[in-house]
Design an enzyme around this catalytic site. Structure first.
Site, PDB file in Angstrom:
ATOM      1  CB  ALA A  61     -29.666  34.340 -44.607  1.00  0.00           C
ATOM      2  N   GLY A 100     -33.224  33.248 -48.864  1.00  0.00           N
ATOM      3  CA  GLY A 100     -33.547  32.518 -47.910  1.00  0.00           C
ATOM      4  C   GLY A 100     -35.454  33.661 -47.933  1.00  0.00           C
ATOM      5  CD  GLU A 103     -33.989  28.918 -49.427  1.00  0.00           C
ATOM      6  OE1 GLU A 103     -33.213  29.820 -48.634  1.00  0.00           O
ATOM      7  OE2 GLU A 103     -33.000  27.587 -49.931  1.00  0.00           O
ATOM      8  CD  GLU A 123     -30.054  31.750 -52.082  1.00  0.00           C
ATOM      9  OE1 GLU A 123     -29.518  31.427 -52.293  1.00  0.00           O
ATOM     10  OE2 GLU A 123     -30.586  31.353 -51.217  1.00  0.00           O
TER      11      GLU A 123
END
Ligand SMILES: CCCCCCCCCCCCC[C@H](O)CC(=O)SCCNC(=O)CCNC(=O)[C@H](O)C(C)(C)COP(=O)(O)OP(=O)(O)OC[C@H]1O[C@@H](n2cnc3c(N)ncnc32)[C@H](O)[C@@H]1OP(=O)(O)O
Length: 719
Positions: A61, A100, A103, A123
């Site tokens: 992210a 992310g 992910e 994270e």
């Protein structure tokens, strides 16, 4: 942004384009949504490959977006749409697939990685958890124990380990995108149900409760107050015990708590601060982007005591040829054995061959004639160091950079002893130098920008958090430590105990309180410095006047312990007692407590009750106040420099962001008010006198930390 192409006739190739790490910004997420939709609706497309431009899949992210109102399509439905697709989607992973990014790859039906790729869910190190389904999909894919390990530590795994764990389906040494396209063609038309990770149950695990209890206990212990590792365990527990949809709900709740926490802000600040310190600048206007470093292929270390040995190991592990010089034969032999042992153990841990041949040992300083850079690490004695610098200036080839590892002496004075002061900088390593992350690169007024650039680049190569700082007593780290330690001594005089002070600091998040740390590093170190400063007097005087030296409050407590031979762990006695010299377990020392009682009686001091809040305010605000002086003096270019130094070298808890970030979180007005309060109570303590910069920042409305730079410039220009 994401680019779409059709390749090999029937494969839709989606390329993430957002340099430098293809972070999943709003535009990238929108690009993925649009291109996936396009691929799925194109009847000519049989399968899809997702890759990232410039050899990196995706760094996760976009962390910069976290501080603002987030717009664009959310990640979770985007990944869900990929997983639910009726055509196979293959992730082609080069470089990194992190957070992310991984992910997103876990939402794909297959993952092909290049052998040099790194994967992980880091994270937790940003104060978060993998909240785009990562905490729910990874345990389903690789089992609870392995997922817990990856998610709670945030460690990156190699492609080989990822293959072994079952995170990726294939590893290639060749063109990853080409391999993924070939793979995508081979699986077109196969049933995708078994490939949708969210539909799998978690692999069975015996004694699930016991496992989670054990991991939670371990995590609580090592987290030292950080909340994200605990939330990570809770999220994985949800994956192991709840259906996917409920697990996702738990993941969202936990993330919401973390996302808005001060800890996440602090950790994300640290992430960017560590990168910002690489963009160093000097008061002269010289900067990282206009100063070209010199190449360093061959280096030398002079003096093979503890520091010199660690520096030699750190240089050799970087792949440099190192000449290690120690004039005494016996010391040289001992050092050679110790350095070889450290290199062997380090290599074993990293699974590589030890760089034993990279080090050449010599008793003769002439051996360094052709090196590009020398690091002097002899005993902290200005006369000795001066002599070494003069010898080096005569021996080394023109242009060799001369660095000193001094922690206390004046870098500029040493520079002035050489014909080329522009080639001299400090490289202040921390013990053990091959382990500790921090390096202060100290420039004097005559150090050339090129010398600073070279030392900074070498530090980076050595994997150090390298921070360029100006030359002053103690540089940045030790200068700020002085008022912190002095306040701890004063607290003992007023009624605190070493146990109370240490407990307050350890609960705050330091791995060790100030007294346990002092026992570890040796009480004699500070004693020697205070003697050099003319502060130490025989311990018989009593009363207040005996505790005012050079016009300010002084506590002789440390000197008195040293006179008793209590040097800390190495002698088995210090602020605590130890089973035997060298032992590490600190125990309550009844002698020390009666000694403190007798000391207070001798000096007419009445012990009072001191609480944790006072310990924290006096020790930490005194340290922070010195940080403001350092900024005002231009010794550090910005608060990030100070914070990186404290987080990477002095045990400041990372989830509190560093001392200057902490001051910003507490509120500058509050820090100022408490300093004023304590200064009124202790007028003979100059380090409690609030710095003029702190006052000016408060007067100008306490700007947030990222605006201090501007504010400092403006405040200076108004002077
Ligand atoms: C009110 C309640 C609401 C609650 C709900 C909110 C929900 C929000 C939904 C979130 C969903 C969660 C998604 C996910 O789980 C979360 C994440 O993905 S967090 C990010 C995880 N990723 C990382 O931690 C990786 C970080 N990056 C790195 O480790 C390294 O940069 C790298 C990728 C290994 C590359 O290393 P290097 O080549 O050495 O390069 P640099 O490190 O120097 O970086 C270069 C440059 O890029 C910047 N950068 C790197 N990563 C990111 C990133 N992810 N986002 C933004 N910027 C990034 C870095 O800062 C450098 O720039 P510079 O600072 O120098 O300008």
């Amino acid at each position: 942004m994401a680019e779409y192409n059709r390749v090999s006739e029937c494969v839709g190739l989606i390329t993430l384009r957002n340099p430098p790490v293809n972070a999943l910004s709003a535009a990238v997420r929108q690009g993925i949504v649009d291109t996936v939709q396009r691929a799925l609706s194109d009847p000519n497309v049989k399968s899809v490959v997702i890759c990232g431009q410039n050899g990196i899949f995706c760094g996760g992210a976009d962390i910069k977006e976290f501080g603002s109102n987030m717009t664009g399509p959310p990640l979770i439905p985007m990944i869900h749409a990929i997983e639910s697709a009726n055509k196979p989607v293959v992730a082609a992973i080069e470089g990194s697939a992190l957070g992310g990014g991984l992910e997103l790859a876990l939402g794909c039906h297959y993952r092909i990685a290049h052998s040099k790729a790194r994967l992980g869910l880091p994270e937790v190190s940003l104060g978060l958890l993998p909240a785009a389904g990562g905490s729910q999909r990874l345990p389903r894919l690789i089992g609870v124990p392995a997922a817990l390990n990856l998610i709670t530590t945030g460690r990156h795994v190699t492609a080989a380990e990822a293959l072994q764990l079952g995170i990726v389906d294939q590893v290639t040494d060749h063109n990853t995108v080409a391999a993924a396209v070939k793979f995508a063609l081979s699986v077109a038309g196969r049933s995708l149900d078994p490939r949708r990770i969210s539909t799998h149950p978690c692999p069975q695990q015996p004694d699930l409760d016991a496992l989670f209890e054990e991991v939670m206990q371990k995590v609580r212990q090592s987290a030292r107050g950080a909340i994200a590792p605990i939330a990570c365990v809770q999220a994985v527990r949800a994956a192991a015990t709840l259906p996917y949809a409920q697990g996702m709900e738990r993941e969202r709740e936990l993330m919401a708590t973390l996302f808005t926490s001060g800890q996440a802000r602090a950790l994300q600040y640290c992430f960017f601060a560590e990168r910002a310190v690489g963009r160093w600048r000097m008061p002269s206007g010289a900067r990282w982007d206009t100063s070209k470093p010199r190449p360093v292929h061959k280096a030398a270390v002079i003096g093979l005591g503890t520091m010199g040995r660690g520096i030699t190991v750190a240089l050799a592990q970087t792949g440099l040829s190192v000449i290690a010089v120690e004039t005494q034969e016996k010391q040289l032999m001992e050092a050679k054995q110790a350095i070889s042992g450290m290199l062997e153990r380090g290599a074993k841990r990293r699974g590589v061959a030890p760089a034993l041949d990279g080090v050449i040992y010599s008793q003769n300083i002439q051996a360094v004639a052709d090196v590009d850079l020398v690091i002097e690490a002899v005993f902290e004695d200005i006369a000795l160091k001066t002599k070494v610098f003069q010898q080096l200036s005569a021996v080394c080839k023109p242009g060799t950079l001369l660095c000193t590892n001094t922690s206390a002496l004046d870098v500029d004075q040493l520079a002035s002893e050489t014909p080329n002061p522009e080639l001299v900088v400090g490289m202040h390593f921390f013990a053990p130098a091959h382990v500790m992350k921090l390096l202060e690169v100290v420039y004097g007024p005559r150090s050339s920008p090129q010398a600073v650039a070279t030392a900074m680049q070498l530090g980076k190569k050595m994997g150090k958090a390298s921070v360029a700082v100006g030359n002053c007593r103690g540089f940045v780290g030790n200068r700020m430590l002085k008022p912190y330690i002095e306040e701890a001594f004063f607290l003992l005089e007023e009624g605190a105990t070493p146990e109370l002070v240490d407990q307050a600091l350890e609960e705050f998040g330091f791995p060790m309180g100030v007294f346990r740390m002092s026992d570890l590093s040796g009480l004699d170190v500070g004693w020697r410095v205070r003697k050099g400063d003319g502060l130490v007097e025989p311990g018989t005087a009593s009363g207040r006047s005996a505790r005012i030296r050079q016009g300010r409050r002084y506590s002789p407590l440390g000197d008195l312990l040293c006179e008793e031979g209590h040097f800390g762990q190495k002698t088995g006695r210090g602020w605590y007692q130890y089973d035997k010299p060298g032992s590490r377990v600190a125990r309550f020392d009844p002698w020390l407590h009666s000694f403190l009682g007798a000391y207070r009686a001798q000096h007419g001091l009445v012990a009072r009750r001191i609480d944790h809040q006072e310990v924290l305010e006096r020790c930490l605000y005194a340290l922070i106040n010195e940080g403001f002086h350092i900024l005002d003096d231009g010794i550090a270019a910005g608060p990030e420099d100070i914070d990186v130094i404290y987080v990477s070298g002095y045990g400041w808890p990372r989830h509190r962001g560093g001392p200057m970030f902490y001051a910003n979180m507490v509120g500058l007005a509050k820090v100022l008010e408490r300093l004023e309060h304590y200064q009124q109570l202790h007028p003979e303590v100059p380090h409690l006198q609030p710095s003029s910069l702190l006052r000016r920042l408060v007067a100008s409305g306490s700007p947030p930390i990222h605006k201090w730079g501007e504010a400092i410039k403006k405040l200076h220009s108004q002077l």
